[in-house]
Design a protein around this motif. Sequence first.
Motif, PDB file in Angstrom:
ATOM      1  N   GLU A  88      -3.329 117.248 -46.998  1.00  0.00           N
ATOM      2  CA  GLU A  88      -1.951 116.780 -47.150  1.00  0.00           C
ATOM      3  C   GLU A  88      -1.073 117.852 -47.799  1.00  0.00           C
ATOM      4  OE1 GLU A  88      -2.291 112.988 -49.008  1.00  0.00           O
ATOM      5  OE2 GLU A  88      -2.803 112.022 -47.122  1.00  0.00           O
ATOM      6  N   ASP A  91      -0.150 120.024 -45.020  1.00  0.00           N
ATOM      7  CA  ASP A  91       0.897 119.409 -44.197  1.00  0.00           C
ATOM      8  C   ASP A  91       2.270 119.622 -44.820  1.00  0.00           C
ATOM      9  OD1 ASP A  91      -0.501 118.416 -42.072  1.00  0.00           O
ATOM     10  OD2 ASP A  91      -1.088 116.592 -43.112  1.00  0.00           O
ATOM     11  N   GLN A  92       2.290 119.474 -46.153  1.00  0.00           N
ATOM     12  CA  GLN A  92       3.553 119.632 -46.854  1.00  0.00           C
ATOM     13  C   GLN A  92       4.055 121.070 -46.726  1.00  0.00           C
ATOM     14  OE1 GLN A  92       5.200 116.983 -48.285  1.00  0.00           O
ATOM     15  NE2 GLN A  92       6.792 118.516 -48.151  1.00  0.00           N
ATOM     16  N   ASN A  95       5.358 121.632 -43.242  1.00  0.00           N
ATOM     17  CA  ASN A  95       6.670 121.013 -43.061  1.00  0.00           C
ATOM     18  C   ASN A  95       7.767 121.850 -43.705  1.00  0.00           C
ATOM     19  OD1 ASN A  95       5.742 118.911 -41.561  1.00  0.00           O
ATOM     20  ND2 ASN A  95       5.525 117.518 -43.285  1.00  0.00           N
TER      21      ASN A  95
ATOM     22  N   ARG B  48       9.122 114.774 -53.041  1.00  0.00           N
ATOM     23  CA  ARG B  48      10.112 115.570 -52.318  1.00  0.00           C
ATOM     24  C   ARG B  48      10.834 114.702 -51.300  1.00  0.00           C
ATOM     25  NH1 ARG B  48       6.025 119.441 -52.550  1.00  0.00           N
ATOM     26  NH2 ARG B  48       6.597 121.282 -53.738  1.00  0.00           N
ATOM     27  N   GLU B  51       9.193 112.943 -48.035  1.00  0.00           N
ATOM     28  CA  GLU B  51       7.754 112.709 -48.121  1.00  0.00           C
ATOM     29  C   GLU B  51       7.456 111.231 -47.968  1.00  0.00           C
ATOM     30  OE1 GLU B  51       5.657 116.105 -50.866  1.00  0.00           O
ATOM     31  OE2 GLU B  51       6.229 114.214 -51.759  1.00  0.00           O
ATOM     32  N   LEU B  54       2.474 108.131 -50.958  1.00  0.00           N
ATOM     33  CA  LEU B  54       1.057 108.480 -51.083  1.00  0.00           C
ATOM     34  C   LEU B  54       0.321 107.364 -51.808  1.00  0.00           C
ATOM     35  CD1 LEU B  54       1.014 112.291 -51.692  1.00  0.00           C
ATOM     36  CD2 LEU B  54       0.686 111.029 -49.610  1.00  0.00           C
ATOM     37  N   ASP B 400       0.309 109.319 -44.625  1.00  0.00           N
ATOM     38  CA  ASP B 400       0.292 110.642 -45.226  1.00  0.00           C
ATOM     39  C   ASP B 400       1.546 111.394 -44.784  1.00  0.00           C
ATOM     40  OD1 ASP B 400      -0.108 111.677 -42.725  1.00  0.00           O
ATOM     41  OD2 ASP B 400      -2.168 112.310 -43.063  1.00  0.00           O
ATOM     42  N   VAL B 401       1.660 112.609 -45.219  1.00  0.00           N
ATOM     43  CA  VAL B 401       2.902 113.347 -44.943  1.00  0.00           C
ATOM     44  C   VAL B 401       3.099 113.621 -43.463  1.00  0.00           C
ATOM     45  CG1 VAL B 401       3.272 114.437 -47.161  1.00  0.00           C
ATOM     46  CG2 VAL B 401       1.657 115.440 -45.576  1.00  0.00           C
ATOM     47  N   GLN B 402       2.007 113.569 -42.692  1.00  0.00           N
ATOM     48  CA  GLN B 402       2.130 113.765 -41.248  1.00  0.00           C
ATOM     49  C   GLN B 402       2.546 112.485 -40.545  1.00  0.00           C
ATOM     50  OE1 GLN B 402      -1.685 115.272 -39.919  1.00  0.00           O
ATOM     51  NE2 GLN B 402      -0.620 116.803 -38.731  1.00  0.00           N
ATOM     52  N   ARG B 406      -3.581 106.248 -43.358  1.00  0.00           N
ATOM     53  CA  ARG B 406      -4.845 106.569 -44.022  1.00  0.00           C
ATOM     54  C   ARG B 406      -5.325 105.377 -44.847  1.00  0.00           C
ATOM     55  NH1 ARG B 406      -6.371 111.272 -41.744  1.00  0.00           N
ATOM     56  NH2 ARG B 406      -4.989 113.010 -42.128  1.00  0.00           N
TER      57      ARG B 406
END
Lengths: 342, 529
Positions: A88, A91-92, A95, B48, B51, B54, B400-402, B406
């Motif tokens: 993750e 991924d951040q 991005n 951020r 985002e 989480l 998740d960030v994508q 999850r």
Amino acid sequence: MSIRANLTLFRSLHALFAALALVALLFALGFELPRPWHSGGAHALTVRTGWAVLAAMLVVLGYVLRKYMHKLRYSPEFRHKVSLAELEAFDQRLNDLRLELLKQGPREERAIRARLRDVTAGVERVLRVEIEPSQDASQPPRLVPRPREPFGRTARWLHAHLYYGLLFAVLVLVHGRAGLHSALGFWLNSLAVLLTLTGGLGILLWAFGPTWLSRAERRHRLSIEQAFVFRRHYRAKIKLGLAALDPLTRPAIAQVWKARSAPDFAARARLALQGPEFSADEPRAQAQEILVLIGQYRRVRAALRELWRIRMVFMAWRYVHIPCAILIVGLAALHVLSVWRY
Amino acid sequence: MPERPEASSSSPDLGQVPLFSGLGPAEKKKLRDEARYSLWKDGEVFVRQGEFTLSSWTDAALAREEDLKGHFHVVLSGTVSAYRTESDGRTRVLESLRYGQWFGEVSALSNQPSLATLRAEGPCLTLSLGPRLFKGLYGRPGDFRRRIDENYRERGLALHLRTAPLFRELPENELAQLRSQVRFQSFASNDVIVREGEEAESVYLVRSGAVKSVRALPDGGEQILGYYMSNSSFGESCLATDERAWRGSHVAMMPTDLLVVPRAVLEQLTQESRSSLRLRAELIAAEERGLETGVFGGAAGGEERAQRNAQELEFMVKKQSAKGGEALVIDLERCVRCNACVESCVAVHEDRVPRLSKKGNRVAFEGGESHHRYNLATSCYNCQVPGCMMACNFGAIRRDVQGLIRFDYKNCIGCAMCVEACPYDVIRLTPPPRASAPAESTSFWRRLPLLNRLFPYPTATAPAEEARPTSAAGLPVEAKAVKCDLCAGLPFQACVYNCPCNAIMRVNPKQLFEDRRAESQGTFSYTRT
């Protein structure tokens, strides 16, 4: 009309490499082609082809090794695993880079690659980022993460197994001069031929068999996996239903359950329902429910039999191929050891 | 990296914090037990902009930075600044939060991306509430909810309006004018917000929850036109000059909070702003109409094409094959049913439970074919509106960030709510992980085919004798929910990687249909397996 088969099995660079390897070997041997009707021959030829056979055999066995190492979790790839948190975080970072590219416009691929090295730090063992150019030149390229697949897909290993296997068989015959006069020669040469034939047949069946099975599945409106599950499900339900029946009515229905053929089933069911114990509404309704289940069970069983038969046809070659392969590997090891010892 | 204060005596009294002053004793106890104190260094970023939410706690003793993102935070000392970067690249400070103020309520309520970046300005102490705890407190009417809502109208609303495409370009003074006249409305699950055919009179912004737009079909069924989750809006057509009727009914999919901006309020804006809004609304409405012609076809090109697009849309959405992302497709002309995909799926998961299911839609393209060509296997679609995530009350499912869904097994107790909520039967329950797995289970001989039968496992211990596993929150674990995790963290996707015939692949369904369209002359049939 296009051919409905898995033709990808026949499209492989390994076929070309195997053919080139064979040509190269023959060239190296100075076109000293063996004559099957003559036993014995040049010592150099025997040694060279022997090494080539051994190399080809190891490559062929690589497919099996790769498959089982993965299945048994001994493959080193499993040690590359990164944590979800690392993934993750990657991924951040990716991005952030995408955003930066979007703001600053397209950049040179080399500069992006340099940035990607930082972005993928920590996860580079499990994935790589591909840079796909955008159709619109004013837009930055797309950054697409893909799994690294370090050992390549099994499909590629199967191609290698197939074509280097063919090369192996040819080399065995060249090495042994197709001689059948000694016991070991007989077995090794015969097994090489058998392996080639079963392997060739297997590949043909694997190419055309799936369409055949899929067609039958569509006809039955049932997949082979579903048929397995339904058969077990119906059987369990019928057993529960029979257990719940009155002891007076159970034997008659149990007789129907044992019917062998479709006409037999229909006759037994009719006969059972005519019995005096089914004259009342409730036992009759109960019996009819179970008979419906038995009918469905029989339909699923019939479908499964046909589907299973088809699957067996295109998988049965393995029952010859695999034992032969184990035998030839054992004999080859014995042969190598005996040559090395004596 | 935030640290948790060692001694509870050094922690401030929560009853003194105005936000919590109205809570009852039981709620305060829950807060003391479950909320976490976190110390932040100067410049550390809580979350951020953009985002996704989480996970909640993964370690009961020490909160990690990544675990705290997406939580609801109350500032107990120091200052936290909120920044937002607009689409033009400009970054501005929205506000500075001090003692007793809070942030993160929108993310905690909706599991949606954060609207701003939150950063510590100097060392600060915060109290962090996980989504489950926050939802529990916010869900009851009382002072806590009232304060959050009032604060939202004062601070969060401007930001929310600014994120809506329709209002993005409005000047500050007109945005302030809108803010004062916006109405708050709450809907229960399945409540109809607006009906198809009625005239659109307001623009709606989703604050939390989810809304679907559906059109009734002549056969009694319904066609889904779109989904709206937090920060998205619908009803822009009320400003359009030609077509103001709702194209579909809008229904709340779960308890949903909306902001309603009546057309009359928008009519009070300056002439210049009204023209700009109208133009923007017409663009949005045209975009929506374009989507309806087919997810695969783009612009309409004649009756036949429109019909084909509608058919594909029907199949892919209603028959549960596409919700975005890539679908897991098995080519039935190549699959020899060797089961290598399932075996490799078993191999990559520690619990030896396969995540792959071959159930799905079998598609035949009718170009002279008598067999099904593809099986669009039922794999997780990482839905835009994930029912499982919305149903989970234990913080065990997150994005998740994508944008992938999850599972966090530390929090999963096996309540099966996600299994029921998933419309695609993707999630399954398996026995919970044993607290003390036998060490022999990984021995070499037990892994070998056939030979493993000579080395049987010891008789399973009766469940009553074994310590029952518990979740991170200390709740007993009844089962474990599993679904395809795309072999996260490994350098391959096991099923695709280990198929010997290249029969299984992950492809964009749109691409799949487009590739086959020419030879099938646009027609296809399917069976659900």
